[in-house]
Each structure stands twice: as C-alpha cells, then as structure tokens.
Design a protein around this motif. Structure first.
Motif, PDB file in Angstrom:
ATOM      1  N   PHE A 149       0.882  -1.339   0.020  1.00 44.88           N
ATOM      2  CA  PHE A 149      -0.056  -0.274   0.063  1.00 44.88           C
ATOM      3  C   PHE A 149       0.835   1.319  -0.011  1.00 44.88           C
ATOM      4  CE2 PHE A 149      -2.437  -3.416   1.873  1.00 44.88           C
ATOM      5  CZ  PHE A 149      -3.472  -3.443   1.148  1.00 44.88           C
ATOM      6  N   LYS A 150       1.804   1.296  -0.587  1.00 43.21           N
ATOM      7  CA  LYS A 150       2.653   2.421  -0.958  1.00 43.21           C
ATOM      8  C   LYS A 150       2.057   3.431  -1.424  1.00 43.21           C
ATOM      9  CE  LYS A 150       6.459   0.135  -2.072  1.00 43.21           C
ATOM     10  NZ  LYS A 150       7.279  -0.161  -3.107  1.00 43.21           N
ATOM     11  N   SER A 151       2.263   4.746  -0.950  1.00 45.75           N
ATOM     12  CA  SER A 151       1.461   5.862  -1.288  1.00 45.75           C
ATOM     13  C   SER A 151       1.167   5.913  -2.931  1.00 45.75           C
ATOM     14  CB  SER A 151       2.006   7.187  -0.815  1.00 45.75           C
ATOM     15  OG  SER A 151       3.171   7.424  -1.114  1.00 45.75           O
ATOM     16  N   SER A 388      11.459  -5.143  -0.115  1.00 44.56           N
ATOM     17  CA  SER A 388      11.748  -6.027  -1.296  1.00 44.56           C
ATOM     18  C   SER A 388      12.258  -5.208  -2.478  1.00 44.56           C
ATOM     19  CB  SER A 388      10.471  -6.569  -1.773  1.00 44.56           C
ATOM     20  OG  SER A 388       9.255  -5.621  -1.748  1.00 44.56           O
ATOM     21  N   ASP A 389      11.902  -3.839  -2.419  1.00 43.43           N
ATOM     22  CA  ASP A 389      12.539  -3.085  -3.637  1.00 43.43           C
ATOM     23  C   ASP A 389      13.513  -2.179  -3.166  1.00 43.43           C
ATOM     24  OD1 ASP A 389      11.253  -1.409  -1.803  1.00 43.43           O
ATOM     25  OD2 ASP A 389       9.926  -0.330  -3.421  1.00 43.43           O
ATOM     26  N   GLY A 390      14.272  -2.546  -1.988  1.00 46.07           N
ATOM     27  CA  GLY A 390      15.353  -1.680  -1.818  1.00 46.07           C
ATOM     28  C   GLY A 390      16.721  -2.616  -1.948  1.00 46.07           C
ATOM     29  N   GLY A 412      16.993   8.373  17.038  1.00 41.98           N
ATOM     30  CA  GLY A 412      17.998   8.405  15.950  1.00 41.98           C
ATOM     31  C   GLY A 412      17.698   9.141  14.838  1.00 41.98           C
ATOM     32  N   PRO A 413      18.651   9.496  13.894  1.00 43.79           N
ATOM     33  CA  PRO A 413      18.245  10.324  12.792  1.00 43.79           C
ATOM     34  C   PRO A 413      17.193   9.859  11.816  1.00 43.79           C
ATOM     35  CG  PRO A 413      20.492   9.443  12.543  1.00 43.79           C
ATOM     36  CD  PRO A 413      19.826   8.844  13.660  1.00 43.79           C
ATOM     37  N   SER A 414      16.767  10.536  11.272  1.00 37.98           N
ATOM     38  CA  SER A 414      15.437  10.090  10.372  1.00 37.98           C
ATOM     39  C   SER A 414      16.014   9.187   8.988  1.00 37.98           C
ATOM     40  CB  SER A 414      14.837  11.706   9.749  1.00 37.98           C
ATOM     41  OG  SER A 414      13.990  11.240   8.560  1.00 37.98           O
ATOM     42  N   GLY A 415      15.395   8.195   9.014  1.00 37.36           N
ATOM     43  CA  GLY A 415      15.715   7.559   7.983  1.00 37.36           C
ATOM     44  C   GLY A 415      16.610   6.382   8.513  1.00 37.36           C
ATOM     45  N   GLY A 416      16.891   5.988   9.631  1.00 36.75           N
ATOM     46  CA  GLY A 416      17.565   5.235  10.612  1.00 36.75           C
ATOM     47  C   GLY A 416      17.068   4.041  10.890  1.00 36.75           C
ATOM     48  N   GLY A 417      15.667   3.767  10.654  1.00 34.98           N
ATOM     49  CA  GLY A 417      15.216   2.612  10.765  1.00 34.98           C
ATOM     50  C   GLY A 417      14.273   2.411  11.859  1.00 34.98           C
ATOM     51  N   LYS A 418      14.057   3.329  12.488  1.00 36.41           N
ATOM     52  CA  LYS A 418      13.025   3.341  13.556  1.00 36.41           C
ATOM     53  C   LYS A 418      11.684   2.747  13.266  1.00 36.41           C
ATOM     54  CE  LYS A 418      13.596   7.807  14.599  1.00 36.41           C
ATOM     55  NZ  LYS A 418      14.469   8.102  13.519  1.00 36.41           N
ATOM     56  N   SER A 419      11.218   3.305  12.374  1.00 34.81           N
ATOM     57  CA  SER A 419       9.598   2.809  11.898  1.00 34.81           C
ATOM     58  C   SER A 419       9.726   1.450  11.490  1.00 34.81           C
ATOM     59  CB  SER A 419       9.086   3.820  11.007  1.00 34.81           C
ATOM     60  OG  SER A 419       9.004   5.111  11.219  1.00 34.81           O
ATOM     61  N   THR A 420      10.502   1.101  10.752  1.00 36.41           N
ATOM     62  CA  THR A 420      10.856  -0.292  10.162  1.00 36.41           C
ATOM     63  C   THR A 420      10.824  -1.178  11.496  1.00 36.41           C
ATOM     64  OG1 THR A 420      11.781   0.602   8.471  1.00 36.41           O
ATOM     65  CG2 THR A 420      12.078  -1.445   8.615  1.00 36.41           C
ATOM     66  N   PHE A 428       4.242  -6.652  10.482  1.00 33.06           N
ATOM     67  CA  PHE A 428       3.817  -5.833   9.238  1.00 33.06           C
ATOM     68  C   PHE A 428       4.651  -6.098   8.237  1.00 33.06           C
ATOM     69  CE2 PHE A 428       1.507  -2.235  11.662  1.00 33.06           C
ATOM     70  CZ  PHE A 428       0.456  -2.984  11.676  1.00 33.06           C
ATOM     71  N   TYR A 429       5.798  -6.703   8.530  1.00 33.05           N
ATOM     72  CA  TYR A 429       6.800  -7.114   7.760  1.00 33.05           C
ATOM     73  C   TYR A 429       7.630  -8.322   8.255  1.00 33.05           C
ATOM     74  CZ  TYR A 429       6.555  -2.606   5.185  1.00 33.05           C
ATOM     75  OH  TYR A 429       6.104  -1.586   4.255  1.00 33.05           O
ATOM     76  N   ASP A 430       8.037  -9.379   7.915  1.00 43.03           N
ATOM     77  CA  ASP A 430       9.055 -10.461   8.354  1.00 43.03           C
ATOM     78  C   ASP A 430      10.327  -9.862   8.099  1.00 43.03           C
ATOM     79  OD1 ASP A 430       6.963 -12.167   9.537  1.00 43.03           O
ATOM     80  OD2 ASP A 430       6.762 -13.026   7.796  1.00 43.03           O
TER      81      ASP A 430
HETATM   82  P1  ADP Z   1      12.975   6.221  10.714  1.00 39.64           P
HETATM   83  O1  ADP Z   1      11.793   5.644  11.040  1.00 39.64           O
HETATM   84  O2  ADP Z   1      14.092   6.046  11.489  1.00 39.64           O
HETATM   85  O3  ADP Z   1      13.040   7.581  10.092  1.00 39.64           O
HETATM   86  P2  ADP Z   1      12.275   4.335   8.394  1.00 39.64           P
HETATM   87  O4  ADP Z   1      12.314   3.149   9.216  1.00 39.64           O
HETATM   88  O5  ADP Z   1      11.061   5.030   8.110  1.00 39.64           O
HETATM   89  O6  ADP Z   1      13.337   5.296   9.366  1.00 39.64           O
HETATM   90  O7  ADP Z   1      13.203   4.062   6.906  1.00 39.64           O
HETATM   91  C1  ADP Z   1      14.323   3.676   7.015  1.00 39.64           C
HETATM   92  C2  ADP Z   1      14.926   3.418   5.529  1.00 39.64           C
HETATM   93  O8  ADP Z   1      13.931   2.621   4.852  1.00 39.64           O
HETATM   94  C3  ADP Z   1      14.798   4.661   4.961  1.00 39.64           C
HETATM   95  O9  ADP Z   1      15.902   4.879   3.895  1.00 39.64           O
HETATM   96  C4  ADP Z   1      13.389   4.599   4.149  1.00 39.64           C
HETATM   97  O10 ADP Z   1      13.788   5.368   2.851  1.00 39.64           O
HETATM   98  C5  ADP Z   1      13.409   3.190   3.909  1.00 39.64           C
HETATM   99  N1  ADP Z   1      11.853   2.925   3.642  1.00 39.64           N
HETATM  100  C6  ADP Z   1      11.104   2.974   4.513  1.00 39.64           C
HETATM  101  N2  ADP Z   1       9.973   2.533   4.076  1.00 39.64           N
HETATM  102  C7  ADP Z   1      10.125   1.978   3.004  1.00 39.64           C
HETATM  103  C8  ADP Z   1       9.490   1.088   2.149  1.00 39.64           C
HETATM  104  N3  ADP Z   1       7.976   0.940   2.066  1.00 39.64           N
HETATM  105  N4  ADP Z   1       9.895   0.733   0.962  1.00 39.64           N
HETATM  106  C9  ADP Z   1      11.320   1.073   0.523  1.00 39.64           C
HETATM  107  N5  ADP Z   1      11.992   1.689   1.527  1.00 39.64           N
HETATM  108  C10 ADP Z   1      11.513   2.118   2.602  1.00 39.64           C
END
Ligand code: ADP
Length: 621
Positions: A149-151, A388-390, A412-420, A428-430
C-alpha cells in the motif's frame, strides 16, 4: 483471454437470471421480427384491394417454399399465415386496418416489455457479479502486506476498484447482449428476408455486412483515438501540475524557457491528435450515411427489378424486406465492436485479478499457535531487514531484549530504521534475516490475529473513521459498554471535549463529520488504544506542533497509556526518553548506542548526546 473466462465465472451463481435473460432475449427477437413482418399486410391493406391480400400471403408462402428452409419451418409458417389470414385479413378495409393496427400495437408493447425484462435480468447479472468481484478483491486487500500500500499505489488501486470494474462490467453485457441478442436478432430478420425472397437476401447479404463492418471499424478507430487523446491531455496536466507546485524551483533555476518548450511540445502533440480525431469523427457520419444510401439504392434497384420485371415479389413485401434489412444493420455493427470490448475488459480484469492473485507473504503458518498472553519478554535476535524493492539493509543485525513492562525508546536520525523496526513487531513485515521471539516463540509460529490482538498502535497519522466518536473509540470491539468507552476517553483526556460536541459520544467525526484539532484526534486514538487494553504498545510520538495545553493533555494521556505495559516508542519527547528503561540509538539500521538517558548523555562523543542537544534541548518537557 483467460481473465475474460474468469470474469464469466463470476456470473455462474446467477445462472437462473442468465436463463431468464435468454428467454426474454429470444422472445424479444421474435417479436421484433413479427413487428416488422406486420408491415407487409398493413401496406397491402393500404395500397391494394382486400381481395389481393389473400394473394400476397399466398405469394409469400409460395416464395418461401421455393427457398431453402426446411419443410417443418415452412409448415409452421404457413399455419401462422393462414391463421393470420383467417382472423385478421377478413372483413372490409377499415376493419382490417383496425385489426392490423391493434396487432402491431400489441406486438410492439410485448417487444418492449421483453426488452425491458431482458435488460433488467442482464443488469442484475452484471451488477451482482461485479459486486462479488469487488468484494473478493476488497477481502483480499486486507491480506496483503503493508508494503503493497505504498502511497503511489493508492490511486492506482482505487482506480482498479472503480474504473476497471466498470469496464469489466460492460464486457458482461457485451458477452450476453452482443454475442446472443444481436445474432438472434440477425437470425430472425434473416429468416424474414429469406422467406420474402431468397434471391434478394443473398444479394443483400453480400453488401450489408461489408458496409456494417466498415462503419464498426470507424467506430473502433475513433475510440482508440479518444484514448490516446486522453493520455496526451494527462501529460499536459502533469506538466502543469509540476510547474505550479515546483514554481520556486523553476524560477530559481531559470528554467522558464525550458518548461515553455516542454509544454509547447505537448500541446502541439495534443493539437495534432485532436485534428486526427476530429477528422475521423466528422467523416464517420457522412461515410455511414453514404454507405447506407449505397446499400439502399443497390437493393432498391435489384428489388425493383424483381418487382417490376421478374414479378416474383410484390411492392409491400419488398418494403417489408427493406425494413428488415435496415433492422439488421445495428446488430451487425455491434458485433463488429464486440471483440474490442472483450479485449478491453480482459486488460481491466488482469489489473483486478493482479490484486486477488497477489500472495500474502504474511499469513499463518500451518502449525501456528495462539499467543494467549504475553508473559516474559520480546527478543530481537540478529534481525536484519531489507525492503523488497530496496538495495541495502534498512536494519542490520539488530539484537536486544525487552522485558515485560519495560519502555524501549527508539531514537536516531530520520531514515535510521526506527519505524521499520516498530513495524516488525506486529508482523507488518517479516525480518529478512534473524528472528523475533515473544516468550521464546518465533513470531512466525504464532497466529497473526493472536499476535496483533496483544498490540496497540498509535502513530503520528491519527486515523479516524467516518462514524461516531463512540464507534471510533471502540473500533474493532463489538458491543462495548458505554461506561468503558467513557472511562477510556476520560483517561485519555478526551471526555471533556467529547461532551461539548453536539451529540456527545454519538457525534459523527472524520471526513464528513465534525472536524477535530490535531491534539483531539490524538487523544481519541489514545482512548481507542486504552480501551483495547493491549499488553504491548507501539508508539510513534507526534512531534507535530500542538498548542501548549493540548501538548500537556496529550502527554498525560500517553503516560497513562504506557502504564503497566510493554512499550516501544519512537521517542521525540524528553519526558518519554527519561522514563524509558532502555534507549536504542539507531543509525543506518544499526544500534550504535544503548542505555538509559543518564548513561547515554554521559558518552561525550556519542550520537545520542549530539542528537539530544540538537533535537531535545529546545523541546519543552
Ligand atoms: P525512521 O523511522 O528512522 O525515519 P524508516 O524506518 O522510516 O526510518 O526508514 C528507514 C529506511 O527505509 C529509509 O531509508 C527509508 O527510505 C526506507 N524505507 C522506509 N519505508 C520503505 C518502504 N516501504 N519501501 C522501501 N524503503 C522504505
């Protein structure tokens, strides 16, 4: 083509309606023929003396017996003609006229009634099967992984549910209507024309289909051009949109001329396409008319010879024949476009079935067990993750343990992987590598439902459904007592503003309802989480600018929500960080520091201290 058969399989449950559609289609086609056929005795009555009526019907039966029709059809036809002669064509001219007019009236009434019934049952099959298709696709949507469901896909997905389903729907009527109704109509008129004069029919059947197919070809070409035109227009719109939203960049880089050229190129293309479409469109109606006239003139000439010289036909039969021929043209034209419609529908169906056929990655293993209660701890064991697309690992060998009741702050800095990281906990992912264990059991061996039922999630994007406050708070919980809802709202500092709403807890909010402030929305989602009472909470703290009072109220609500739970929080507030049992500092997918606030702040050269100074010092606590 396979998808097309698959669409048809959706009509199977409605076979009774399809059967009725058939019956009414047949009745319609017959009555359609009868109503044209009746013009012959009508014309006879008007232009000849009654005595010759007998002759005419005899002539027509004589003509038909000389055709190639099987005997039994001829005998049925003769019976009908005789009955018709006996009951209708007797009496004086006026009497006959009245009787024929009445029969014509009845025939038309019945024909339209059958047509109405046929359309009704056809529409029933169409809409019912498309409802099932939509429901199937929607049901499957819930099984798909979050990544689906990417935007940028949302618009595309919605269009599959709306536009594509509509296209597919029209192909169902194309199948049943065009492939059954039209041939039937053609057969009936064919029978009529052959019974009037097989020689003239043979002659007509060479030129009519040829002309109809040319007309259909023009129609199809026009349709294709229209599609191209729309894409060209979409390109113009997108340039416009880009320029308007990126106006600063265009100006700053002095790209006005470049953009002008780009725009001009597209408008020129569009202009060319428009001209082509206009040419085709404007040519289509004269060509259609000229072709029809040519057919008419040629048939009239040859028919005229048969009437005047050959005398094998009389004038009223000849006119009846002409009516029948012209009635056959639209169905032939329709048949010419049916292939196109089916192709279009197959493409649309492919897009819908792509949703239904996407295998959900995250589903219950065959031997999955239920997680009854979260008792001990959650362990990340060398977890790595890649989208999968990274190309690179977003999480890299992450290991840590959270005991029940602890608060884990992720910073941590933005993009660090916190939400992931947070997204891996409710599956939501494995993980791509390593494993996550809850009370010693790998998440993959638990049922997804039981796992998620232990979790509450509050994110920055507060999502409220378009329904009442009470239903929003009790989302996912059926028959919840009002007292509990109110209690949760009170704990979330939401009760006061809810009580001030026009209908209190019954006020409709969301898209079409009462608009709420950011802080109010957050408190409602917190109340929702409180009511669910999960043992594990996942939090993405909002940094959005709330006014001071709202901020304090939200903060209080959050602290109450964390109480006695195991909490993962993407922390932005100093108070949360101070309360955390353990802070994980994530940078480029790795845990680079861990410890309590005091421990981390003491590390002079650490990222945490830097982040703290940049990010948190200004935030009032
Ligand atoms: P944070 O929450 O720390 O800001 P994220 O977990 O959102 O970091 O993102 C970590 C990295 O994963 C970023 O480089 C981001 O671009 C990438 N990313 C996040 N969501 C997706 C996605 N759905 N598909 C591909 N790459 C993603």
């Amino acid at each position: 083509m396979n998808s097309y058969y698959r669409i048809l399989s959706y009509t199977k449950p409605y076979w009774k309606h399809i059967g009725l559609t058939f019956v009414f289609t047949i009745l319609f086609a017959i009555l359609n023929g009868v109503s044209v056929y009746l013009t012959i005795p009508l014309l006879d009555t008007l232009f000849q003396d009654p005595a010759s009526n007998q002759n005419i019907s005899q002539t027509s039966s004589i003509t038909s017996s000389s055709s190639f029709l099987p005997d039994w059809i001829i005998s049925i036809k003769d019976d009908i003609v005789n009955t018709f002669n006996t009951y209708i064509l007797t009496g004086d001219k006026i009497e006959i006229l009245i009787k024929i007019c009445s029969v014509i009236l009845v025939a038309f009434l019945l024909k339209n009634f059958f047509s109405y019934m046929q359309s009704y049952f056809m529409a029933y099959v169409e809409f019912a099967s498309m409802k099932d298709l939509r429901d199937d696709a929607y049901k499957h949507l819930h099984k798909l992984p979050i990544g689906y469901f990417k935007s940028e896909r949302v618009g595309n997905l919605i269009s599959r549910f709306t536009n594509d389903v509509n296209i597919v729907q029209s192909s169902i009527s194309a199948t049943f209507s065009n492939l059954i109704k039209e041939p039937l109509t053609i057969i009936v008129f064919l029978a009529i024309t052959i019974s009037i004069s097989w020689r003239l029919s043979l002659f007509a059947f060479i030129i009519v289909p040829a002309a109809s197919l040319i007309i259909a070809w023009i129609g199809n070409r026009l349709k294709k051009l229209t599609v191209v035109l729309q894409t060209k227009l979409a390109e113009i719109t997108s340039i416009l949109q880009e320029t308007i939203s990126g106006v600063k960049i265009v100006k700053a880089f002095g790209m006005e001329e470049f953009e002008n050229e780009r725009f001009k190129r597209e408008t020129k293309n569009y202009f060319k396409m428009v001209l082509r479409t206009v040419r085709t469109r404007n040519l289509s109606s004269p060509i259609t008319e000229i072709l029809s006239i040519i057919i008419g003139v040629v048939i009239i000439y040859y028919g005229g010879i048969l009437v005047l010289v050959d005398k094998s036909l009389n004038a009223s039969q000849f006119l009846g024949f002409l009516f029948a021929i012209f009635q056959m043209m639209p169905p032939i034209k329709e048949l010419g476009s049916v292939n196109n419609r089916i192709q279009e529908a197959s493409a649309a169906a492919d897009r819908i079935f792509e949703i239904i056929d996407t295998e959900p990655h995250i589903k219950n293993a065959p031997d999955a067990v239920t997680l009854n209660e979260f008792k001990e701890d959650i362990v990340f064991d060398n977890v790595s993750f890649k989208y999968s697309d990274g190309e690179v690992n977003v999480l890299d060998n992450v290991s840590f343990t959270v005991k029940r009741g602890e608060i884990i702050a992720l910073v941590g800095p933005s993009g660090g992987g916190k939400s992931t990281l947070a997204d891996l906990i409710p599956r939501f992912y494995d993980p791509t590598d390593g494993s996550i264990l809850i009370d010693g059991i790998n998440l993959k061996h638990l049922t997804v439902e039981s796992l998620r039922s232990k979790m509450g999630i509050v994110t920055q994007e507060t999502f409220l459904f378009n329904t009442t406050v009470a239903e929003n708070i009790a989302y996912g919980l059926t028959d919840y007592p009002m007292e509990k809802i109110i209690e949760a709202a009170k704990t979330a500092n939401a009760h006061n503003f809810i009580s001030e709403m026009p209908q209190g807890y019954e006020t409709v909010i969301g898209e079409r309802g009462v608009k709420l402030s950011g802080g109010q929305r957050q408190r409602l989602t917190i109340a929702r989480a409180l009511l669910k009472d999960p043992s594990i909470m996942i939090f993405d703290e909002a940094t959005s600018a709330l006014d001071n009072e709202s901020e304090i109220l939200v903060q209080e609500a959050i602290e109450r929500l964390m109480l006695n739970r195991t909490t993962f929080v993407i922390a932005h507030r100093l108070s949360t960080i101070r309360n955390a049992t353990n802070i994980l500092v994530l940078d480029r997918g790795r845990i680079i520091q861990r410890g309590t606030h005091e421990e981390l702040i003491a590390e002079e050269k650490g990222l945490y201290k830097k982040l703290f100074e940049m990010q948190f010092r200004d935030n009032n606590d």
